[in-house]
Write a protein that holds these residues in place. Structure first.
Motif, PDB file in Angstrom:
ATOM      1  N   ASN A   4       0.825  -1.206   0.000  1.00 64.48           N
ATOM      2  CA  ASN A   4       0.000   0.000   0.000  1.00 64.48           C
ATOM      3  C   ASN A   4       0.858   1.253   0.000  1.00 64.48           C
ATOM      4  OD1 ASN A   4      -2.493  -1.504   0.405  1.00 64.48           O
ATOM      5  ND2 ASN A   4      -1.665  -1.933   2.427  1.00 64.48           N
ATOM      6  N   THR A   5       1.824   1.287   0.896  1.00 60.31           N
ATOM      7  CA  THR A   5       2.658   2.471   0.987  1.00 60.31           C
ATOM      8  C   THR A   5       3.490   2.654  -0.279  1.00 60.31           C
ATOM      9  OG1 THR A   5       4.356   1.187   2.128  1.00 60.31           O
ATOM     10  CG2 THR A   5       2.809   2.377   3.487  1.00 60.31           C
ATOM     11  N   PHE A   8       1.457   4.520  -2.932  1.00 61.40           N
ATOM     12  CA  PHE A   8       1.355   5.956  -2.661  1.00 61.40           C
ATOM     13  C   PHE A   8       2.708   6.642  -2.784  1.00 61.40           C
ATOM     14  CE2 PHE A   8      -2.435   4.489  -0.134  1.00 61.40           C
ATOM     15  CZ  PHE A   8      -3.373   5.063  -0.971  1.00 61.40           C
ATOM     16  N   LYS A   9       3.770   5.939  -2.397  1.00 58.36           N
ATOM     17  CA  LYS A   9       5.107   6.510  -2.496  1.00 58.36           C
ATOM     18  C   LYS A   9       5.453   6.777  -3.961  1.00 58.36           C
ATOM     19  CE  LYS A   9       7.355   5.606   1.108  1.00 58.36           C
ATOM     20  NZ  LYS A   9       8.147   5.170   2.264  1.00 58.36           N
ATOM     21  N   ARG A  78      -6.374  -0.903  -7.991  1.00 54.90           N
ATOM     22  CA  ARG A  78      -6.070   0.459  -7.539  1.00 54.90           C
ATOM     23  C   ARG A  78      -5.240   1.216  -8.564  1.00 54.90           C
ATOM     24  NH1 ARG A  78      -3.177  -0.971  -2.152  1.00 54.90           N
ATOM     25  NH2 ARG A  78      -2.181  -2.329  -3.687  1.00 54.90           N
TER      26      ARG A  78
ATOM     27  N   LEU B  11      -0.096   9.567   2.699  1.00 59.84           N
ATOM     28  CA  LEU B  11      -0.616   8.197   2.662  1.00 59.84           C
ATOM     29  C   LEU B  11       0.491   7.156   2.501  1.00 59.84           C
ATOM     30  CD1 LEU B  11      -3.617   8.863   0.262  1.00 59.84           C
ATOM     31  CD2 LEU B  11      -3.781   8.391   2.714  1.00 59.84           C
ATOM     32  N   SER B  12       1.716   7.612   2.342  1.00 62.02           N
ATOM     33  CA  SER B  12       2.791   6.669   2.020  1.00 62.02           C
ATOM     34  C   SER B  12       3.582   6.221   3.245  1.00 62.02           C
ATOM     35  CB  SER B  12       3.724   7.290   0.982  1.00 62.02           C
ATOM     36  OG  SER B  12       4.466   8.348   1.552  1.00 62.02           O
ATOM     37  N   ASP B  13       2.961   6.283   4.392  1.00 64.79           N
ATOM     38  CA  ASP B  13       3.600   5.803   5.621  1.00 64.79           C
ATOM     39  C   ASP B  13       2.652   4.837   6.338  1.00 64.79           C
ATOM     40  OD1 ASP B  13       5.798   6.457   7.889  1.00 64.79           O
ATOM     41  OD2 ASP B  13       3.801   6.272   8.775  1.00 64.79           O
ATOM     42  N   VAL B  14       3.171   3.686   6.675  1.00 63.76           N
ATOM     43  CA  VAL B  14       2.345   2.640   7.297  1.00 63.76           C
ATOM     44  C   VAL B  14       1.611   3.162   8.527  1.00 63.76           C
ATOM     45  CG1 VAL B  14       2.339   0.287   8.159  1.00 63.76           C
ATOM     46  CG2 VAL B  14       4.165   1.040   6.665  1.00 63.76           C
ATOM     47  N   LEU B  17      -1.314   5.422   7.726  1.00 60.50           N
ATOM     48  CA  LEU B  17      -2.462   4.651   7.223  1.00 60.50           C
ATOM     49  C   LEU B  17      -3.185   3.957   8.383  1.00 60.50           C
ATOM     50  CD1 LEU B  17      -1.147   2.981   3.918  1.00 60.50           C
ATOM     51  CD2 LEU B  17      -2.741   4.880   4.157  1.00 60.50           C
ATOM     52  N   ARG B  18      -2.409   3.406   9.295  1.00 58.43           N
ATOM     53  CA  ARG B  18      -3.020   2.741  10.450  1.00 58.43           C
ATOM     54  C   ARG B  18      -3.811   3.740  11.289  1.00 58.43           C
ATOM     55  NH1 ARG B  18       1.552  -0.634  13.449  1.00 58.43           N
ATOM     56  NH2 ARG B  18      -0.198  -1.408  14.688  1.00 58.43           N
ATOM     57  N   ILE B  90      -6.293   0.280   1.004  1.00 57.67           N
ATOM     58  CA  ILE B  90      -5.519  -0.565   1.904  1.00 57.67           C
ATOM     59  C   ILE B  90      -5.994  -1.995   1.766  1.00 57.67           C
ATOM     60  CG2 ILE B  90      -4.821  -0.960   4.268  1.00 57.67           C
ATOM     61  CD1 ILE B  90      -5.464   1.961   4.819  1.00 57.67           C
ATOM     62  N   MET B  95      -3.109  -6.390   9.521  1.00 56.73           N
ATOM     63  CA  MET B  95      -2.697  -5.475  10.581  1.00 56.73           C
ATOM     64  C   MET B  95      -3.858  -4.595  11.039  1.00 56.73           C
ATOM     65  SD  MET B  95       0.496  -2.892  10.540  1.00 56.73           S
ATOM     66  CE  MET B  95       1.655  -4.111  11.149  1.00 56.73           C
ATOM     67  N   ILE B  96      -4.694  -4.209  10.087  1.00 57.54           N
ATOM     68  CA  ILE B  96      -5.835  -3.349  10.404  1.00 57.54           C
ATOM     69  C   ILE B  96      -6.828  -4.079  11.308  1.00 57.54           C
ATOM     70  CG2 ILE B  96      -7.694  -1.971   9.411  1.00 57.54           C
ATOM     71  CD1 ILE B  96      -4.912  -0.977   8.654  1.00 57.54           C
TER      72      ILE B  96
END
Lengths: 114, 114
Positions: A4-5, A8-9, A78, B11-14, B17-18, B90, B95-96
DNA sequence: TTTACATTTCGGTAGTTAACGAAATGAAAT
DNA sequence: ATTTCATTTCGTTAACTACCGAAATGTAAA
């Protein structure tokens, strides 16, 4: 979650966004994109590699040329969603419009053998 | 163009997002999120600041507590689009799901005064 | 097979980012 | 007014990223 990251990255860099928009109007080789963005071609190559890995674009070898174009069949829904609505995501159009003009004027044989 | 990359960068960091997913299930304070993510609260505070700046979340002060929740009225349509389809973006849910369980068990008064 | 040329990989550098602990801030209760 | 406690800001560090030029790779033509 890494996936996911990564998606977006890939989108979080101005030059990569410009590349995606550019490729939506025309298939291009590395040195044409280098000309468009005013970057070293090693840098462009890196950006293309990343965009390819994530699945936004594909590479097609043609002799000594590597042509890049938008991935016509992304496996990830996506990726498709982003590609189909890039204008929605990229609201600042000024630079994109100016890029589009430049792309029309690009002449591969002129630029790429200097 | 800066704006576009900022949105994707957020949005590009885990952990960010969590946080977004966590806030979709419950309004939380800094120290609850700190507990959930196992980060220093200065770090959490930074992430929240960024998410707030971009427009994903809002802050509501309540005495010495700062409660954060999803922005109910984002000015930017793209923010809305992301928030309304976060599950689509996501795809790695493991993890979510585990976060969601933890959130239910969180007890502010227990965690936050140690 | 040598040359030519587009592209990729490599090594290095400057700028950015995520993280921490400690100090500063702010708000409520004593 | 002082204490208490959640949060933010500050200073620092380690890891990552974007960038470049140079060297390596690969392909096609001479």
């Amino acid at each position: 979650m890494k996936d996911n990251t990564k998606l977006f990255k890939a989108l979080s860099d101005v030059n990569r966004l410009r590349i995606l928009k550019a490729l939506q109007s025309k298939t291009l080789c590395v040195c044409e994109i280098k000309e468009l963005l005013n970057l070293a071609n090693s840098t462009v190559s890196q950006h293309l590699k990343l965009l390819k890995e994530v699945g936004f674009i594909i590479e097609e070898k043609d002799g000594k040329w590597s042509n890049y174009r938008i991935n016509p069949l992304p496996g990830d829904a996506r990726i498709n969603a982003v590609l189909n609505s890039l204008d929605f995501w990229i609201s600042d159009e000024d630079m994109i419009i100016s890029d589009k003009k430049k792309i029309k004027a690009l002449n591969r044989t002129k630029i790429c053998s200097s």
